[in-house]
Design a protein around this motif. Structure first.
Motif, PDB file in Angstrom:
ATOM      1  N   PRO A 196       0.830  -1.213   0.000  1.00 62.76           N
ATOM      2  CA  PRO A 196       0.000   0.000   0.000  1.00 62.76           C
ATOM      3  C   PRO A 196       0.856   1.250   0.000  1.00 62.76           C
ATOM      4  CG  PRO A 196      -0.048  -1.104   2.146  1.00 62.76           C
ATOM      5  CD  PRO A 196       0.633  -2.038   1.213  1.00 62.76           C
ATOM      6  N   ASN A 197       0.469   2.180  -0.850  1.00 65.00           N
ATOM      7  CA  ASN A 197       1.171   3.455  -0.975  1.00 65.00           C
ATOM      8  C   ASN A 197       0.155   4.564  -0.736  1.00 65.00           C
ATOM      9  OD1 ASN A 197       2.755   5.615  -1.541  1.00 65.00           O
ATOM     10  ND2 ASN A 197       3.232   5.043  -3.647  1.00 65.00           N
ATOM     11  N   TYR A 198       0.312   5.219   0.400  1.00 65.06           N
ATOM     12  CA  TYR A 198      -0.657   6.240   0.791  1.00 65.06           C
ATOM     13  C   TYR A 198      -0.210   7.649   0.400  1.00 65.06           C
ATOM     14  CZ  TYR A 198      -2.339   2.379   3.651  1.00 65.06           C
ATOM     15  OH  TYR A 198      -2.799   1.160   4.065  1.00 65.06           O
ATOM     16  N   SER A 199       0.885   7.762  -0.337  1.00 66.27           N
ATOM     17  CA  SER A 199       1.364   9.098  -0.698  1.00 66.27           C
ATOM     18  C   SER A 199       0.366   9.813  -1.604  1.00 66.27           C
ATOM     19  CB  SER A 199       2.727   9.004  -1.393  1.00 66.27           C
ATOM     20  OG  SER A 199       2.643   8.186  -2.546  1.00 66.27           O
ATOM     21  N   GLY A 200      -0.227   9.061  -2.571  1.00 63.38           N
ATOM     22  CA  GLY A 200      -1.207   9.685  -3.453  1.00 63.38           C
ATOM     23  C   GLY A 200      -2.441  10.130  -2.695  1.00 63.38           C
ATOM     24  N   THR A 201      -2.899   9.299  -1.755  1.00 58.94           N
ATOM     25  CA  THR A 201      -4.078   9.662  -0.960  1.00 58.94           C
ATOM     26  C   THR A 201      -3.804  10.879  -0.089  1.00 58.94           C
ATOM     27  OG1 THR A 201      -4.696   7.318  -0.909  1.00 58.94           O
ATOM     28  CG2 THR A 201      -5.755   8.779   0.679  1.00 58.94           C
ATOM     29  N   ILE A 202      -2.610  10.908   0.509  1.00 64.26           N
ATOM     30  CA  ILE A 202      -2.248  12.046   1.355  1.00 64.26           C
ATOM     31  C   ILE A 202      -2.142  13.325   0.527  1.00 64.26           C
ATOM     32  CG2 ILE A 202      -0.428  12.999   2.822  1.00 64.26           C
ATOM     33  CD1 ILE A 202       0.155  10.146   3.747  1.00 64.26           C
ATOM     34  N   LEU A 207      -4.416  18.511  -1.118  1.00 64.16           N
ATOM     35  CA  LEU A 207      -4.900  19.386  -2.185  1.00 64.16           C
ATOM     36  C   LEU A 207      -6.339  19.808  -1.935  1.00 64.16           C
ATOM     37  CD1 LEU A 207      -4.464  20.730  -4.935  1.00 64.16           C
ATOM     38  CD2 LEU A 207      -5.195  18.596  -6.013  1.00 64.16           C
ATOM     39  N   VAL A 208      -7.175  18.846  -1.559  1.00 70.22           N
ATOM     40  CA  VAL A 208      -8.579  19.172  -1.269  1.00 70.22           C
ATOM     41  C   VAL A 208      -8.670  20.128  -0.086  1.00 70.22           C
ATOM     42  CG1 VAL A 208     -10.780  18.201  -0.499  1.00 70.22           C
ATOM     43  CG2 VAL A 208      -9.460  17.040  -2.275  1.00 70.22           C
ATOM     44  N   SER A 209      -7.847  19.895   0.942  1.00 67.55           N
ATOM     45  CA  SER A 209      -7.841  20.785   2.111  1.00 67.55           C
ATOM     46  C   SER A 209      -7.395  22.195   1.726  1.00 67.55           C
ATOM     47  CB  SER A 209      -6.936  20.217   3.197  1.00 67.55           C
ATOM     48  OG  SER A 209      -7.352  18.926   3.584  1.00 67.55           O
ATOM     49  N   LEU A 210      -6.370  22.264   0.865  1.00 66.94           N
ATOM     50  CA  LEU A 210      -5.875  23.573   0.449  1.00 66.94           C
ATOM     51  C   LEU A 210      -6.930  24.327  -0.350  1.00 66.94           C
ATOM     52  CD1 LEU A 210      -3.472  25.537   0.243  1.00 66.94           C
ATOM     53  CD2 LEU A 210      -2.746  24.322  -1.809  1.00 66.94           C
ATOM     54  N   VAL A 211      -7.546  23.633  -1.296  1.00 63.96           N
ATOM     55  CA  VAL A 211      -8.583  24.285  -2.107  1.00 63.96           C
ATOM     56  C   VAL A 211      -9.776  24.684  -1.237  1.00 63.96           C
ATOM     57  CG1 VAL A 211     -10.225  23.933  -3.987  1.00 63.96           C
ATOM     58  CG2 VAL A 211      -7.880  23.127  -4.217  1.00 63.96           C
ATOM     59  N   GLY A 212     -10.166  23.766  -0.320  1.00 64.26           N
ATOM     60  CA  GLY A 212     -11.280  24.082   0.561  1.00 64.26           C
ATOM     61  C   GLY A 212     -10.981  25.266   1.465  1.00 64.26           C
ATOM     62  N   GLY A 213      -9.746  25.308   2.008  1.00 60.82           N
ATOM     63  CA  GLY A 213      -9.365  26.446   2.841  1.00 60.82           C
ATOM     64  C   GLY A 213      -9.329  27.746   2.065  1.00 60.82           C
TER      65      GLY A 213
END
Length: 348
Positions: A196-202, A207-213
């Motif tokens: 499992p590679n969670y780098s893409g999910t993170i 990105l979603v947090s940045l855009v939402g903020g």
């Protein structure tokens, strides 16, 4: 009656023995010894094969890929008897070799071998091994091998054929491509399981947090969402990534570049139209971006209403960008598609 019949039978057997040729006894004895020797030789082969398979299974229980030197290579791969297939990666992983491609290929090879080792279909018909140049120089010389990494399949019987050498330059070294090649050569199908590679999910969550903020902070003024220039830049970045071959790299997993083992020269452009390096994609991306910038400057010089002298300078800069970098792009195209007759600034 039985007592009288016994001497009669003995006299008949004696007569049969007297009629046998006198030279047949050595022949029968020789035939008997030959049968015993053949049976013993077959038994010895079976015991030797069982010992080899048992040793390989013991190594596989400890690690999915076992390293081999010249002696082990000749004993377990070249010398008969053998009823198993062996996949060998010839590589150069020592730091002084500076083979970054070898390290990348080794990671994919490890994923493939682990997928086979821990699968329910694992058996003693297929093994994975590795020969490092610094541990098996004689093996490289024996096979006339002058490049690394190289993947080869050694079948249970006979010598490897041309198709038993994996076409790394054209296909890349992704674990999925190696598994497909192994299935073609051995009929053993390996389902690749990647850790499992969670780098893409993170990254996506950030990105979603940045855009939402950003939207929350600018909730009273969202006119920037309708900014054509911003959306145009985003669209251009996606176009540059797709037209430079990033998706092909993701699917095929090619090396970043290729280093010639003889002269140490590094190639960033693949010489074939059927393959490419990762560095080549980056070069094409930069060239396309420079050409696009030149076209934007030309459009700006033609549509703006500023000073004529300034517009002329912008026009010349834009024209220079388009001509120079498009010529460079065309020269790369010609080097990959041999026989392409057209050129710009590039000469024969």
């Amino acid at each position: 009656m039985g007592a009288r019949g016994a001497p009669s039978r003995r006299r008949q057997a004696g007569r049969r023995l007297r009629y046998l040729p006198t030279g047949s006894f050595p022949f029968l004895l020789l035939l008997l010894l030959l049968c015993i020797q053949l049976g013993g030789g077959q038994k010895k082969k079976e015991n030797l094969l069982a010992e080899k398979v048992e040793q390989l299974m013991e190594w596989s229980s400890r690690r999915s890929i076992f390293r081999m030197n010249g002696d082990k290579f000749r004993k377990f791969i070249k010398a008969p008897p053998r009823n198993y297939s062996m996949i060998v990666m010839f590589t150069a992983l020592q730091p002084q070799r500076q083979c970054s491609v070898c390290r990348q290929a080794n990671e994919e090879y490890q994923i493939l071998a682990n997928s086979w080792r821990y699968s329910s279909a694992f058996c003693n018909k297929l093994f994975f091994s590795m020969v490092d140049y610094d541990e098996g120089t004689d093996v490289f010389q024996q096979l006339n091998m002058n490049s690394a990494p190289t993947f080869m399949h050694f079948p249970p019987k006979g010598r490897p054929k041309r198709a038993d050498t994996f076409d790394l330059q054209r296909i890349g070294f992704a674990a999925e491509q190696l598994a497909k090649w192994i299935a073609d050569r051995t009929d053993v199908h390996i389902r690749v399981f990647r850790p499992p590679n969670y780098s893409g999910t993170i990254a996506l969550a950030l990105l979603v947090s940045l855009v939402g903020g950003l939207l929350y902070l600018r909730r009273n003024n969202l006119e920037f969402i309708y900014n054509k220039t911003g959306w145009a830049m985003v669209s251009l970045c996606i176009v540059f990534a797709m037209t430079s071959g990033q998706m092909w790299n993701h699917i095929r997993g090619p090396p970043y570049a290729h280093k010639n083992p003889h002269n140490g020269q590094v190639s960033y452009i693949h010489g074939s139209s059927q393959a490419q390096f990762v560095a080549e994609s980056h070069i094409i991306l930069v060239l396309n971006a420079a050409i696009t910038m030149g076209m934007v400057l030309l459009n700006e010089a033609a549509t703006s209403k500023g000073d004529v002298g300034k517009r002329r300078i912008i026009c010349l800069v834009g024209l220079g960008l388009v001509v120079f970098f498009f010529s460079f792009l065309l020269s790369i195209f010609r080097s990959k598609y041999h026989g392409y007759p057209y050129s710009d600034l590039d000469s024969e």
